[in-house]
Design a protein around this motif. Structure first.
Motif, PDB file in Angstrom:
ATOM      1  N   THR A   1       0.532  -1.177   0.290  1.00  0.00           N
ATOM      2  CA  THR A   1       0.210   0.009  -0.320  1.00  0.00           C
ATOM      3  C   THR A   1       0.562   1.223   0.040  1.00  0.00           C
ATOM      4  OG1 THR A   1      -1.472  -0.982   1.265  1.00  0.00           O
ATOM      5  CG2 THR A   1      -2.181   1.545   1.265  1.00  0.00           C
ATOM      6  N   SER A   2       2.114   0.965   0.245  1.00  0.00           N
ATOM      7  CA  SER A   2       2.457   2.418   0.255  1.00  0.00           C
ATOM      8  C   SER A   2       3.448   2.533  -0.571  1.00  0.00           C
ATOM      9  CB  SER A   2       4.455   2.130   1.466  1.00  0.00           C
ATOM     10  OG  SER A   2       4.783   1.151   1.089  1.00  0.00           O
ATOM     11  N   TYR A   3       3.201   1.700  -1.804  1.00  0.00           N
ATOM     12  CA  TYR A   3       3.745   2.028  -3.124  1.00  0.00           C
ATOM     13  C   TYR A   3       2.550   3.360  -3.420  1.00  0.00           C
ATOM     14  CZ  TYR A   3       4.319   1.569  -7.965  1.00  0.00           C
ATOM     15  OH  TYR A   3       4.641   2.109  -9.553  1.00  0.00           O
ATOM     16  N   ALA A   4       1.138   2.488  -3.329  1.00  0.00           N
ATOM     17  CA  ALA A   4       0.420   3.101  -4.005  1.00  0.00           C
ATOM     18  C   ALA A   4       0.320   4.686  -3.525  1.00  0.00           C
ATOM     19  CB  ALA A   4      -0.646   1.727  -3.640  1.00  0.00           C
ATOM     20  N   LEU A   5       0.334   4.600  -2.241  1.00  0.00           N
ATOM     21  CA  LEU A   5       0.238   6.529  -1.742  1.00  0.00           C
ATOM     22  C   LEU A   5       1.023   7.123  -1.747  1.00  0.00           C
ATOM     23  CD1 LEU A   5       0.068   4.825   1.919  1.00  0.00           C
ATOM     24  CD2 LEU A   5      -1.705   5.941   0.505  1.00  0.00           C
ATOM     25  N   ASN A   6       1.648   6.813  -2.935  1.00  0.00           N
ATOM     26  CA  ASN A   6       2.951   7.297  -3.827  1.00  0.00           C
ATOM     27  C   ASN A   6       1.941   8.214  -5.007  1.00  0.00           C
ATOM     28  OD1 ASN A   6       4.899   7.225  -2.389  1.00  0.00           O
ATOM     29  ND2 ASN A   6       5.857   5.310  -3.772  1.00  0.00           N
ATOM     30  N   TYR A   7       0.734   7.963  -5.390  1.00  0.00           N
ATOM     31  CA  TYR A   7      -0.189   8.360  -6.072  1.00  0.00           C
ATOM     32  C   TYR A   7      -0.839   8.752  -6.073  1.00  0.00           C
ATOM     33  CZ  TYR A   7       3.733   5.986  -9.298  1.00  0.00           C
ATOM     34  OH  TYR A   7       4.586   5.556  -9.951  1.00  0.00           O
ATOM     35  N   TYR A   8      -1.703   8.394  -4.505  1.00  0.00           N
ATOM     36  CA  TYR A   8      -2.994   9.011  -4.464  1.00  0.00           C
ATOM     37  C   TYR A   8      -2.805   9.231  -2.397  1.00  0.00           C
ATOM     38  CZ  TYR A   8      -4.605   5.547  -8.295  1.00  0.00           C
ATOM     39  OH  TYR A   8      -3.563   4.977  -9.413  1.00  0.00           O
ATOM     40  N   SER A   9      -3.994   9.980  -2.209  1.00  0.00           N
ATOM     41  CA  SER A   9      -4.091   9.966  -0.997  1.00  0.00           C
ATOM     42  C   SER A   9      -4.895   8.918  -0.249  1.00  0.00           C
ATOM     43  CB  SER A   9      -4.782  11.550  -0.512  1.00  0.00           C
ATOM     44  OG  SER A   9      -6.307  11.334  -1.264  1.00  0.00           O
ATOM     45  N   ALA A  10      -4.842   9.171   1.331  1.00  0.00           N
ATOM     46  CA  ALA A  10      -5.221   7.693   1.964  1.00  0.00           C
ATOM     47  C   ALA A  10      -6.980   7.915   1.379  1.00  0.00           C
ATOM     48  CB  ALA A  10      -5.061   7.965   3.052  1.00  0.00           C
ATOM     49  N   THR A  11      -7.665   8.663   1.092  1.00  0.00           N
ATOM     50  CA  THR A  11      -8.887   9.001   0.763  1.00  0.00           C
ATOM     51  C   THR A  11      -9.091   8.571  -0.424  1.00  0.00           C
ATOM     52  OG1 THR A  11      -8.732  10.997   1.010  1.00  0.00           O
ATOM     53  CG2 THR A  11      -9.339  10.838   2.861  1.00  0.00           C
ATOM     54  N   ALA A  12      -8.633   8.932  -1.480  1.00  0.00           N
ATOM     55  CA  ALA A  12      -9.138   8.211  -2.554  1.00  0.00           C
ATOM     56  C   ALA A  12      -8.503   6.879  -2.524  1.00  0.00           C
ATOM     57  CB  ALA A  12      -7.688   9.196  -3.468  1.00  0.00           C
ATOM     58  N   TYR A  13      -7.576   6.397  -2.698  1.00  0.00           N
ATOM     59  CA  TYR A  13      -6.493   5.588  -2.427  1.00  0.00           C
ATOM     60  C   TYR A  13      -7.887   3.819  -1.485  1.00  0.00           C
ATOM     61  CZ  TYR A  13      -4.451   0.452  -0.931  1.00  0.00           C
ATOM     62  OH  TYR A  13      -4.316  -0.753  -1.116  1.00  0.00           O
TER      63      TYR A  13
ATOM     64  N   LYS B   1       0.130   2.669 -15.244  1.00  0.00           N
ATOM     65  CA  LYS B   1       0.740   1.157 -14.045  1.00  0.00           C
ATOM     66  C   LYS B   1       0.144   1.640 -12.198  1.00  0.00           C
ATOM     67  CE  LYS B   1       4.426   0.780 -16.858  1.00  0.00           C
ATOM     68  NZ  LYS B   1       6.518   1.528 -16.555  1.00  0.00           N
ATOM     69  N   ALA B   2       0.035   2.512 -12.017  1.00  0.00           N
ATOM     70  CA  ALA B   2      -0.661   2.559 -10.668  1.00  0.00           C
ATOM     71  C   ALA B   2      -2.494   2.240 -10.597  1.00  0.00           C
ATOM     72  CB  ALA B   2      -0.761   4.348 -10.179  1.00  0.00           C
TER      73      ALA B   2
ATOM     74  N   GLY C   1      -5.661  -1.487  -8.830  1.00  0.00           N
ATOM     75  CA  GLY C   1      -6.774  -3.334  -9.007  1.00  0.00           C
ATOM     76  C   GLY C   1      -5.868  -4.170  -8.417  1.00  0.00           C
ATOM     77  N   ALA C   2      -4.944  -4.521  -8.695  1.00  0.00           N
ATOM     78  CA  ALA C   2      -4.647  -5.674  -8.490  1.00  0.00           C
ATOM     79  C   ALA C   2      -4.242  -6.244  -6.482  1.00  0.00           C
ATOM     80  CB  ALA C   2      -3.547  -6.173  -8.694  1.00  0.00           C
ATOM     81  N   LEU C   3      -3.945  -5.621  -6.148  1.00  0.00           N
ATOM     82  CA  LEU C   3      -3.395  -5.566  -4.659  1.00  0.00           C
ATOM     83  C   LEU C   3      -5.126  -5.043  -3.967  1.00  0.00           C
ATOM     84  CD1 LEU C   3      -2.056  -5.517  -2.287  1.00  0.00           C
ATOM     85  CD2 LEU C   3      -2.358  -3.231  -1.877  1.00  0.00           C
ATOM     86  N   THR C   4      -6.008  -4.402  -5.155  1.00  0.00           N
ATOM     87  CA  THR C   4      -7.544  -4.960  -4.094  1.00  0.00           C
ATOM     88  C   THR C   4      -8.072  -5.932  -4.332  1.00  0.00           C
ATOM     89  OG1 THR C   4      -7.867  -2.315  -5.087  1.00  0.00           O
ATOM     90  CG2 THR C   4      -9.209  -4.033  -3.890  1.00  0.00           C
ATOM     91  N   LEU C   5      -8.154  -6.789  -5.085  1.00  0.00           N
ATOM     92  CA  LEU C   5      -9.202  -8.319  -6.028  1.00  0.00           C
ATOM     93  C   LEU C   5      -8.357  -8.747  -4.688  1.00  0.00           C
ATOM     94  CD1 LEU C   5      -8.859  -7.654  -9.563  1.00  0.00           C
ATOM     95  CD2 LEU C   5     -11.022  -7.325  -8.045  1.00  0.00           C
ATOM     96  N   VAL C   6      -6.754  -9.234  -4.507  1.00  0.00           N
ATOM     97  CA  VAL C   6      -6.616 -10.014  -3.527  1.00  0.00           C
ATOM     98  C   VAL C   6      -6.625  -9.333  -2.146  1.00  0.00           C
ATOM     99  CG1 VAL C   6      -4.539 -11.365  -3.095  1.00  0.00           C
ATOM    100  CG2 VAL C   6      -4.813 -10.518  -4.979  1.00  0.00           C
ATOM    101  N   SER C   7      -6.039  -8.213  -1.604  1.00  0.00           N
ATOM    102  CA  SER C   7      -6.178  -7.843  -0.174  1.00  0.00           C
ATOM    103  C   SER C   7      -7.591  -7.684   0.189  1.00  0.00           C
ATOM    104  CB  SER C   7      -5.304  -7.669  -0.233  1.00  0.00           C
ATOM    105  OG  SER C   7      -5.900  -5.485  -0.339  1.00  0.00           O
ATOM    106  N   SER C   8      -8.422  -7.354  -0.383  1.00  0.00           N
ATOM    107  CA  SER C   8     -10.056  -6.737  -0.235  1.00  0.00           C
ATOM    108  C   SER C   8     -11.035  -7.940  -0.937  1.00  0.00           C
ATOM    109  CB  SER C   8     -10.537  -5.592  -0.328  1.00  0.00           C
ATOM    110  OG  SER C   8      -9.354  -4.817  -0.085  1.00  0.00           O
ATOM    111  N   THR C   9     -10.851  -7.852  -2.435  1.00  0.00           N
ATOM    112  CA  THR C   9     -12.017  -9.181  -2.127  1.00  0.00           C
ATOM    113  C   THR C   9     -12.264 -10.510  -1.733  1.00  0.00           C
ATOM    114  OG1 THR C   9     -12.452  -7.128  -4.573  1.00  0.00           O
ATOM    115  CG2 THR C   9     -13.776  -9.491  -4.646  1.00  0.00           C
ATOM    116  N   LEU C  10     -10.748 -10.799  -2.547  1.00  0.00           N
ATOM    117  CA  LEU C  10     -10.777 -12.681  -2.480  1.00  0.00           C
ATOM    118  C   LEU C  10     -10.331 -12.803  -0.457  1.00  0.00           C
ATOM    119  CD1 LEU C  10     -10.134 -15.026  -2.923  1.00  0.00           C
ATOM    120  CD2 LEU C  10      -7.627 -14.725  -3.015  1.00  0.00           C
ATOM    121  N   CYS C  11     -10.378 -12.032   0.163  1.00  0.00           N
ATOM    122  CA  CYS C  11     -10.262 -11.529   1.371  1.00  0.00           C
ATOM    123  C   CYS C  11     -10.833 -11.721   2.445  1.00  0.00           C
ATOM    124  CB  CYS C  11      -8.700 -11.431   1.880  1.00  0.00           C
ATOM    125  SG  CYS C  11      -6.994 -11.516   1.578  1.00  0.00           S
TER     126      CYS C  11
END
Length: 323
Positions: A48-60, A242-243, A248-258
């Motif tokens: 997630t720390s990588y994603a926060l280079n492109y998005y704010s916490a609320t946007a993410y 890329k971001a 999308g990939a992180l969300t599908l695994v860590s949120s949707t699947l989990c």
């Protein structure tokens, strides 16, 4: 006649044994599934720390909730007709508590320290046994009480909180994060008690869309409310392909699947056990951070992690003994 009765008795005994064997096998897979979720959620903060280079916490949070909500809607399309009042009665309140917990964390974190936040969000391990008694009059056993208290102690050590001469400072940040931990506990207990007969993806889908609306409201409020002329949390979004693909990939695994996996697994594992196992994801985060050299090893990590592991084993033993 005696022979027929004896034959029927033997057949019924065999069917019972086969049924128990299948149930035990499902429970083993359920434990393995929860361990999988714990490890994924332990690795997720570093990604997630990588994603926060492109998005704010609320946007993410908002983008992740939308991606997960759309994915779950697609998964559930063939069974949307099964949605009835039973789903809404459980998913709406538990989803609202989960969304509010996320909201309170975002608001409270700027007013407290990460260590306090890490400790207070795990109050759910103490709250769940109490709520199980409230919901279904299930009295916590001595082993459950010991496991929950040990889990909380382990989280305390893991967070590295130290008492000053004035004691532990309690401000609005600590209060909000503590409430978040309590609300997470309500979500776990409610799911464990009332969602056992519900189709997990449908249940999670309803919770996720509730989270979408709460995340949207949070993003708007924190972007508009200003302190000393600056927004509490400016809404920062990026269209970088890329971001977006990474989120999308992180969300599908860590949120949707989990979330689907954990919800389904809770049909076979006691909610108190799940509440005690979840904080171990913080231990995983610490270990991975050490292995990737993003953090240094510490006594708090090994000592706190060891206590949480012992609490998890005690809780699991109690669950196995109970069933």
């Amino acid at each position: 006649l005696r022979g027929k009765i004896k034959t029927k008795t033997i057949m019924n005994t065999e069917k019972t044994e086969i049924s128990e064997e299948k149930t035990n096998r499902k429970r083993v897979f359920a434990y393995a599934a929860i361990i999988f979720v714990v490890f994924v959620w332990g690795v997720s903060p570093l990604l997630t720390s990588y994603a926060l280079n492109y998005y704010s916490a609320t946007a993410y949070s908002l983008v992740g909730a939308i991606i997960s909500g759309v994915a779950l809607l697609i998964i559930c399309l063939p069974r949307l007709k099964e949605l009835n009042s039973a789903y809404f009665k459980v998913a709406v309140p538990t989803g609202l508590f989960n969304a509010l917990a996320n909201l309170l964390q975002k608001i409270g974190l700027p007013y407290t320290t990460p260590t306090h936040y890490a400790f207070l969000e795990n109050l759910s391990c103490v709250v769940v046994p109490i709520l199980l008694f409230v919901f279904i009059r299930k009295k916590p056993s001595a082993l459950t009480v010991i496991a929950s208290a040990s889990c909380l102690a382990g989280c305390f050590v893991l967070s590295g909180i130290n008492f000053s001469a004035e004691g532990l400072a309690v401000g609005k940040g600590e209060i909000l994060c503590a409430l978040a931990g309590v609300f997470y506990g309500v979500n776990i207990a409610g799911t464990g008690v009332y969602a056992k007969k519900l189709y997990a993806p449908l249940y999670v889908m309803l919770q996720t869309w509730i989270n979408v609306f709460v995340s949207l409201l949070t993003a708007v409020i924190l972007n508009c409310v200003k302190i000393n002329g600056a927004a509490v949390s400016p809404f920062v979004f990026s269209w970088d392909i890329k971001a977006l693909a990474f989120v999308g990939a992180l969300t599908l695994v860590s949120s949707t699947l989990c979330w689907i996996v954990r919800t389904h697994a809770m049909k076979f594992v006691n909610a108190s056990v799940v509440a005690v196992m979840m904080p171990f994801s913080a231990v995983v985060t610490g270990i991975v951070s050490v292995l990737t050299k993003t953090d240094a090893p510490s006594l708090n990590l090994f000592l706190g992690g060891g206590i949480v592991l012992i609490a998890t084993i005690l809780s699991a033993i109690d669950d196995i003994r109970d069933k």
